[in-house]
Design a protein around this motif. Structure first.
Motif, PDB file in Angstrom:
ATOM      1  N   GLY B 124       6.577  32.734  -7.172  1.00 50.41           N
ATOM      2  CA  GLY B 124       6.732  32.334  -5.783  1.00 50.41           C
ATOM      3  C   GLY B 124       7.694  31.178  -5.647  1.00 50.41           C
ATOM      4  N   LEU B 125       7.612  30.248  -6.593  1.00 52.80           N
ATOM      5  CA  LEU B 125       8.498  29.084  -6.578  1.00 52.80           C
ATOM      6  C   LEU B 125       9.956  29.512  -6.586  1.00 52.80           C
ATOM      7  CD1 LEU B 125       7.688  26.045  -6.869  1.00 52.80           C
ATOM      8  CD2 LEU B 125       8.372  26.225  -9.220  1.00 52.80           C
ATOM      9  N   ILE B 126      10.261  30.443  -7.471  1.00 54.05           N
ATOM     10  CA  ILE B 126      11.644  30.906  -7.568  1.00 54.05           C
ATOM     11  C   ILE B 126      12.031  31.678  -6.320  1.00 54.05           C
ATOM     12  CG2 ILE B 126      13.219  32.352  -8.874  1.00 54.05           C
ATOM     13  CD1 ILE B 126      11.512  31.812 -11.294  1.00 54.05           C
ATOM     14  N   ARG B 127      11.139  32.530  -5.859  1.00 55.07           N
ATOM     15  CA  ARG B 127      11.457  33.336  -4.680  1.00 55.07           C
ATOM     16  C   ARG B 127      11.684  32.443  -3.470  1.00 55.07           C
ATOM     17  NH1 ARG B 127       8.870  36.638  -0.750  1.00 55.07           N
ATOM     18  NH2 ARG B 127       6.826  35.748  -1.213  1.00 55.07           N
ATOM     19  N   ASN B 132      15.534  30.040   0.432  1.00 53.28           N
ATOM     20  CA  ASN B 132      16.194  29.001   1.205  1.00 53.28           C
ATOM     21  C   ASN B 132      17.648  28.823   0.848  1.00 53.28           C
ATOM     22  OD1 ASN B 132      14.202  28.386   2.907  1.00 53.28           O
ATOM     23  ND2 ASN B 132      14.003  26.237   2.345  1.00 53.28           N
ATOM     24  N   LEU B 133      18.081  29.460  -0.229  1.00 51.54           N
ATOM     25  CA  LEU B 133      19.502  29.432  -0.555  1.00 51.54           C
ATOM     26  C   LEU B 133      20.179  30.689  -0.037  1.00 51.54           C
ATOM     27  CD1 LEU B 133      19.423  28.032  -4.187  1.00 51.54           C
ATOM     28  CD2 LEU B 133      20.236  26.890  -2.156  1.00 51.54           C
ATOM     29  N   GLY B 134      19.436  31.494   0.701  1.00 54.53           N
ATOM     30  CA  GLY B 134      20.040  32.644   1.336  1.00 54.53           C
ATOM     31  C   GLY B 134      19.941  33.933   0.560  1.00 54.53           C
ATOM     32  N   ILE B 135      19.115  33.963  -0.473  1.00 55.84           N
ATOM     33  CA  ILE B 135      19.005  35.191  -1.252  1.00 55.84           C
ATOM     34  C   ILE B 135      17.598  35.743  -1.084  1.00 55.84           C
ATOM     35  CG2 ILE B 135      19.042  36.185  -3.558  1.00 55.84           C
ATOM     36  CD1 ILE B 135      20.986  34.204  -4.414  1.00 55.84           C
ATOM     37  N   LYS B 136      17.528  36.956  -0.566  1.00 53.86           N
ATOM     38  CA  LYS B 136      16.212  37.583  -0.515  1.00 53.86           C
ATOM     39  C   LYS B 136      16.003  38.284  -1.841  1.00 53.86           C
ATOM     40  CE  LYS B 136      14.271  39.672   2.943  1.00 53.86           C
ATOM     41  NZ  LYS B 136      14.052  40.619   4.057  1.00 53.86           N
ATOM     42  N   SER B 137      14.863  38.049  -2.412  1.00 52.02           N
ATOM     43  CA  SER B 137      14.690  38.589  -3.757  1.00 52.02           C
ATOM     44  C   SER B 137      13.251  39.003  -3.987  1.00 52.02           C
ATOM     45  CB  SER B 137      15.059  37.531  -4.789  1.00 52.02           C
ATOM     46  OG  SER B 137      14.198  36.425  -4.642  1.00 52.02           O
ATOM     47  N   ILE B 138      13.086  39.690  -5.063  1.00 53.56           N
ATOM     48  CA  ILE B 138      11.742  40.001  -5.549  1.00 53.56           C
ATOM     49  C   ILE B 138      11.677  39.464  -6.965  1.00 53.56           C
ATOM     50  CG2 ILE B 138      10.106  41.812  -6.100  1.00 53.56           C
ATOM     51  CD1 ILE B 138      11.509  43.538  -4.039  1.00 53.56           C
ATOM     52  N   VAL B 139      10.677  38.700  -7.232  1.00 52.93           N
ATOM     53  CA  VAL B 139      10.578  38.067  -8.550  1.00 52.93           C
ATOM     54  C   VAL B 139       9.310  38.533  -9.241  1.00 52.93           C
ATOM     55  CG1 VAL B 139      10.488  35.874  -9.773  1.00 52.93           C
ATOM     56  CG2 VAL B 139      11.701  36.031  -7.611  1.00 52.93           C
ATOM     57  N   THR B 140       9.478  39.018 -10.427  1.00 48.58           N
ATOM     58  CA  THR B 140       8.288  39.361 -11.215  1.00 48.58           C
ATOM     59  C   THR B 140       8.409  38.705 -12.575  1.00 48.58           C
ATOM     60  OG1 THR B 140       9.321  41.348 -12.045  1.00 48.58           O
ATOM     61  CG2 THR B 140       7.950  41.584 -10.104  1.00 48.58           C
ATOM     62  N   ALA B 141       7.305  38.563 -13.217  1.00 50.20           N
ATOM     63  CA  ALA B 141       7.327  37.916 -14.524  1.00 50.20           C
ATOM     64  C   ALA B 141       6.477  38.705 -15.494  1.00 50.20           C
ATOM     65  CB  ALA B 141       6.793  36.494 -14.418  1.00 50.20           C
ATOM     66  N   GLU B 142       6.864  38.615 -16.735  1.00 48.07           N
ATOM     67  CA  GLU B 142       6.097  39.274 -17.778  1.00 48.07           C
ATOM     68  C   GLU B 142       5.911  38.311 -18.909  1.00 48.07           C
ATOM     69  OE1 GLU B 142       8.184  43.599 -17.255  1.00 48.07           O
ATOM     70  OE2 GLU B 142       7.727  42.833 -19.230  1.00 48.07           O
ATOM     71  N   VAL B 143       4.829  38.522 -19.592  1.00 49.33           N
ATOM     72  CA  VAL B 143       4.584  37.730 -20.790  1.00 49.33           C
ATOM     73  C   VAL B 143       4.434  38.695 -21.950  1.00 49.33           C
ATOM     74  CG1 VAL B 143       3.016  36.154 -21.924  1.00 49.33           C
ATOM     75  CG2 VAL B 143       3.381  35.989 -19.494  1.00 49.33           C
ATOM     76  N   LEU B 159       9.712  36.501 -19.009  1.00 49.95           N
ATOM     77  CA  LEU B 159      10.918  37.162 -18.543  1.00 49.95           C
ATOM     78  C   LEU B 159      10.821  37.251 -17.040  1.00 49.95           C
ATOM     79  CD1 LEU B 159      10.863  40.138 -21.007  1.00 49.95           C
ATOM     80  CD2 LEU B 159      12.618  38.416 -20.963  1.00 49.95           C
ATOM     81  N   ILE B 160      11.804  36.731 -16.368  1.00 49.87           N
ATOM     82  CA  ILE B 160      11.764  36.803 -14.922  1.00 49.87           C
ATOM     83  C   ILE B 160      12.872  37.711 -14.455  1.00 49.87           C
ATOM     84  CG2 ILE B 160      11.933  35.514 -12.785  1.00 49.87           C
ATOM     85  CD1 ILE B 160      10.869  33.161 -14.189  1.00 49.87           C
ATOM     86  N   LYS B 161      12.513  38.701 -13.704  1.00 51.30           N
ATOM     87  CA  LYS B 161      13.521  39.594 -13.175  1.00 51.30           C
ATOM     88  C   LYS B 161      13.665  39.327 -11.684  1.00 51.30           C
ATOM     89  CE  LYS B 161      12.177  42.790 -16.592  1.00 51.30           C
ATOM     90  NZ  LYS B 161      11.409  43.945 -16.942  1.00 51.30           N
ATOM     91  N   ILE B 162      14.879  39.081 -11.298  1.00 56.37           N
ATOM     92  CA  ILE B 162      15.131  38.821  -9.887  1.00 56.37           C
ATOM     93  C   ILE B 162      16.086  39.869  -9.403  1.00 56.37           C
ATOM     94  CG2 ILE B 162      16.091  37.186  -8.250  1.00 56.37           C
ATOM     95  CD1 ILE B 162      15.437  35.009 -10.228  1.00 56.37           C
ATOM     96  N   TRP B 163      15.752  40.547  -8.366  1.00 60.05           N
ATOM     97  CA  TRP B 163      16.762  41.398  -7.800  1.00 60.05           C
ATOM     98  C   TRP B 163      16.689  41.406  -6.289  1.00 60.05           C
ATOM     99  CZ3 TRP B 163      12.754  43.272 -10.750  1.00 60.05           C
ATOM    100  CH2 TRP B 163      11.938  44.261 -10.199  1.00 60.05           C
ATOM    101  N   LYS B 164      17.822  41.673  -5.718  1.00 64.23           N
ATOM    102  CA  LYS B 164      17.938  41.610  -4.266  1.00 64.23           C
ATOM    103  C   LYS B 164      17.193  42.788  -3.680  1.00 64.23           C
ATOM    104  CE  LYS B 164      21.949  40.030  -2.757  1.00 64.23           C
ATOM    105  NZ  LYS B 164      23.371  39.687  -2.724  1.00 64.23           N
ATOM    106  N   ASP B 165      16.887  42.653  -2.417  1.00 67.29           N
ATOM    107  CA  ASP B 165      15.949  43.624  -1.886  1.00 67.29           C
ATOM    108  C   ASP B 165      16.598  44.896  -1.409  1.00 67.29           C
ATOM    109  OD1 ASP B 165      17.280  42.606   0.213  1.00 67.29           O
ATOM    110  OD2 ASP B 165      15.532  42.333   1.491  1.00 67.29           O
ATOM    111  N   GLN B 166      17.633  45.339  -2.068  1.00 63.45           N
ATOM    112  CA  GLN B 166      18.154  46.675  -1.775  1.00 63.45           C
ATOM    113  C   GLN B 166      18.204  47.440  -3.068  1.00 63.45           C
ATOM    114  OE1 GLN B 166      21.146  44.924   0.404  1.00 63.45           O
ATOM    115  NE2 GLN B 166      19.507  44.798   1.906  1.00 63.45           N
ATOM    116  N   PRO B 167      17.070  47.784  -3.608  1.00 59.21           N
ATOM    117  CA  PRO B 167      17.050  48.422  -4.917  1.00 59.21           C
ATOM    118  C   PRO B 167      17.725  49.785  -4.919  1.00 59.21           C
ATOM    119  CG  PRO B 167      14.865  48.419  -3.959  1.00 59.21           C
ATOM    120  CD  PRO B 167      15.728  47.623  -3.050  1.00 59.21           C
TER     121      PRO B 167
END
Lengths: 167, 217
Positions: B124-127, B132-143, B159-167
């Motif tokens: 959530g912190l990253i998202r 607020n920097l103008g990037i809509k994203s989805i962030v997931t994490a794995e251990v 591992l954090i995967k960030i991708w914009k919301d137009q998959p």
């Protein structure tokens, strides 16, 4: 810089608790409980870092709390005042409380003790060093007072073979 | 100031407290992850505003990601991200070999299934920061835990995967791993799929890529 992270996280936590629990009393209790759990662990970190010896009386304890512990974790040094005649109660006066940076209490939460986590932390930490204390907020800048005042009262010394609260 | 310890304790108590309340109350575990993630979102939004007050304008998305990896991560976790990978199509993988919020946990598989609880806030912190920097994203994490035969004391890697919301713009080229389509409105549904309890698999950069349908906000 990192104190902002803590302040903001704490704010998010209180907001979430206010959403989860309907009345302020429950939120206060929950904050106190969480603070207690944090305090019982924090004391070990504190003792490891600060290397202070055993305190001989409550006055020394008050000094350590205000001058070393608060300084170490929150970066502030509250002043100690209002000692009771018996020497078992005192007040910590915080000029500025870092937990309440950026915070305003809305009108419908007038009984919320926003920084109640601190009470729990102090209570939990002191219980681990064999002191049962009662901690509560007397004044709060969020409610319009000029300073934040925490009143600490020494109740009794906890004996080693009686874990507090358990049979 | 030793407030890192304070934050670590507060965070673990937050996770514990929320799950404790959920057990006594509704018993819906998925909601706890969502709550933690949304708390992280608010904090991330606020933090990024404070941090970028005086920094220069970011040139592009990669610049923003580098800022997150270096300055943001250093301020929050006192270290930089160890590895950043991207496919230049909007997916970024951040790897932290010694994630601060997990170093206090025992090594081994015993607590692997509980690890995602401790990642939700950071996601959530990253998202929030990106938002607020103008990037809509989805962030997931794995251990993933390291195989036991390696002599590496840090067992958790994130591992954090960030991708914009137009998959849908992601094109599948032959040879790339399959994408799992998840039809899920709640972000919390993504988390249980991130870590399979009891599995030893070490995730590679693009392994287990999956898409989430866009969530609002």
């Amino acid at each position: 810089m990192n104190s902002e992270l803590f302040t903001l996280t704490y704010g998010a936590l209180v907001t979430q608790l206010c959403k989860d629990y309907e009345n302020d009393d429950d939120v206060n209790k929950q904050l106190d409980k969480m603070g207690y759990n944090i305090g019982v662990r924090l004391i070990e970190d504190f003792l490891a870092r600060s290397n202070v010896g055993r305190c001989h009386d409550f006055r020394e304890t008050a000094d350590v709390i205000a001058k070393i512990a608060f300084k170490m974790y929150l970066g502030i040094t509250p002043s100690i005042t209002n000692w009771s005649p018996g020497g078992d109660e005192f007040s910590l006066i915080l000029e500025n409380n870092p937990l309440v940076d950026f915070v305003e209490l809305p009108d419908n939460h007038s009984t919320l003790i926003y920084s109640n986590l601190l009470c729990g932390v102090l209570r939990g930490a002191l219980e681990m060093v064999q002191m049962a204390v009662d901690v509560k907020f007397v004044q709060d800048t969020l409610k319009g007072d000029s300073v934040t005042e925490i009143r600490m009262k020494f109740i009794r010394r906890i004996e080693d073979n009686l874990p507090a609260g358990e049979e | 100031m030793a407030d890192e310890a304070l934050f670590l304790l507060l965070h673990s108590e937050m996770v514990a407290g929320l799950y404790r309340a959920a057990e006594q109350g509704e018993g819906e575990n998925g909601r706890c992850t969502t709550k933690l993630e949304s708390m992280g979102f608010r904090v991330g939004q606020g933090l990024i505003e404070r941090f970028t007050k005086d920094t220069a304008r970011f040139k592009d998305e990669l610049d923003i990601m580098k800022f997150i990896c270096k300055d943001f991560w250093t301020t929050v976790f006192k270290k930089q991200i160890d590895n950043l990978r991207t496919n230049h199509q909007g997916i970024y993988v951040l790897q932290d070999n010694k994630f601060r919020l997990l170093t206090q946990m025992s090594a081994g598989k015993q607590y692997l299934e509980h690890a995602p609880k401790y990642l939700a806030f950071t996601c959530g912190l990253i998202r929030g920061g990106l938002s607020n920097l103008g990037i809509k994203s989805i962030v997931t994490a794995e251990v993933s835990s390291m195989p036991a035969c390696r002599y590496i004391p840090d067992v958790f890697e994130i591992l954090i995967k960030i991708w914009k919301d137009q998959p849908r713009t992601l094109s599948r080229t032959p040879g790339q791993p399959r994408n799992h389509s998840l039809c899920s409105k709640a972000l919390s549904k993504c988390f249980p799929n991130s870590v399979m309890p009891g599995s030893d698999r070490v995730t590679t950069a693009m392994g287990s890529l999956f898409q989430c349908s866009t969530t609002s906000g």
